[in-house]
Design an enzyme around this catalytic site. Sequence first.
Site, PDB file in Angstrom:
ATOM      1  N   GLU A 160       0.855  -1.196   0.000  1.00 34.03           N
ATOM      2  CA  GLU A 160       0.000   0.000   0.000  1.00 34.03           C
ATOM      3  C   GLU A 160       0.883   1.235   0.000  1.00 34.03           C
ATOM      4  OE1 GLU A 160      -2.766   0.275   3.336  1.00 34.03           O
ATOM      5  OE2 GLU A 160      -2.709   2.455   3.187  1.00 34.03           O
ATOM      6  N   ARG A 217      -0.028  10.258   0.786  1.00 37.36           N
ATOM      7  CA  ARG A 217       0.303  11.329   1.740  1.00 37.36           C
ATOM      8  C   ARG A 217       1.394  12.253   1.265  1.00 37.36           C
ATOM      9  NH1 ARG A 217       0.085   7.542   7.131  1.00 37.36           N
ATOM     10  NH2 ARG A 217      -1.778   6.529   6.308  1.00 37.36           N
ATOM     11  N   THR A 270      -4.546   5.968   1.875  1.00 36.80           N
ATOM     12  CA  THR A 270      -4.954   7.354   2.165  1.00 36.80           C
ATOM     13  C   THR A 270      -5.779   7.925   1.005  1.00 36.80           C
ATOM     14  OG1 THR A 270      -2.805   7.523   3.307  1.00 36.80           O
ATOM     15  CG2 THR A 270      -4.171   9.460   3.322  1.00 36.80           C
ATOM     16  N   LYS A 281     -10.813  -2.181   6.304  1.00 35.71           N
ATOM     17  CA  LYS A 281      -9.686  -1.871   7.193  1.00 35.71           C
ATOM     18  C   LYS A 281     -10.289  -1.341   8.500  1.00 35.71           C
ATOM     19  CE  LYS A 281      -6.463   2.066   7.267  1.00 35.71           C
ATOM     20  NZ  LYS A 281      -5.228   2.600   6.678  1.00 35.71           N
TER      21      LYS A 281
END
Length: 228
Positions: free
Chosen positions: A61, A65, A89, A149
Amino acid sequence: MSAQSKQSPQPVQPSASDAATSTVDAVMSAAPVIPVIVVNDADRAVPLAQALVRGGITSLEITLRTPAGLEAIRTVAAEVPQARVGAGTVLSPADVEACAEVGATFLVSPGTTPALLDAMVASGLAVLPGVSGPAELMSVLERGLTRAKLFPASVVGGPAMLRALGGPFPDVRFCPTGGVSPSNARDYLSLGNVACVGGSWLTPRDAVEAGDWDHIEELARRAAALRP
Ligand code: 3PG
């Protein structure tokens, strides 16, 4: 007018496809840990991904960011075929579109909104929407998704929360992330409704900046051996 004829039609929400569900299962079962990766320099993404793959960690992943995130996903998707590279994100429908364009295999979000969930499902990609409790999880289930998640896992109740969610939601499989570490990962991985965990500890900033790929490979190797 009867009560029934007054009802307005229910909005049709996009629903997860079987292909997307089987891809997310492949992403979650590839290894016990999905590394949460922050890349400041897209040029480092390929050797970083190769080190993780050598250590046995293949679902990666890369977060949005940093400005380098999207380019890092593009280059890893193109140059490291052994990896399944996803985007983390993911915060908005625009992010979903950008990630699909650069070739992300899966999308991870820290939380959910109706617009984000609809865009994630409509993308046809494998998705792991973030939830912090039952209410968000129910919005996820409404769209035919049964993988999520849990974030931030250690803050919202840790393994006890996951055990509690297993009562009303026995078919959901989770990737808890946030505060998961080598010392507590097995507490999560031993639960029947946890398919894998996520964490940033496999890619420490100083090791990435120093290009210490051997160290990252070793961290990946230890993470790959975490299955209880
Ligand atoms: C995430 O976005 O999933 C977290 O920032 C990762 O959490 P960690 O740094 O506690 O592993």
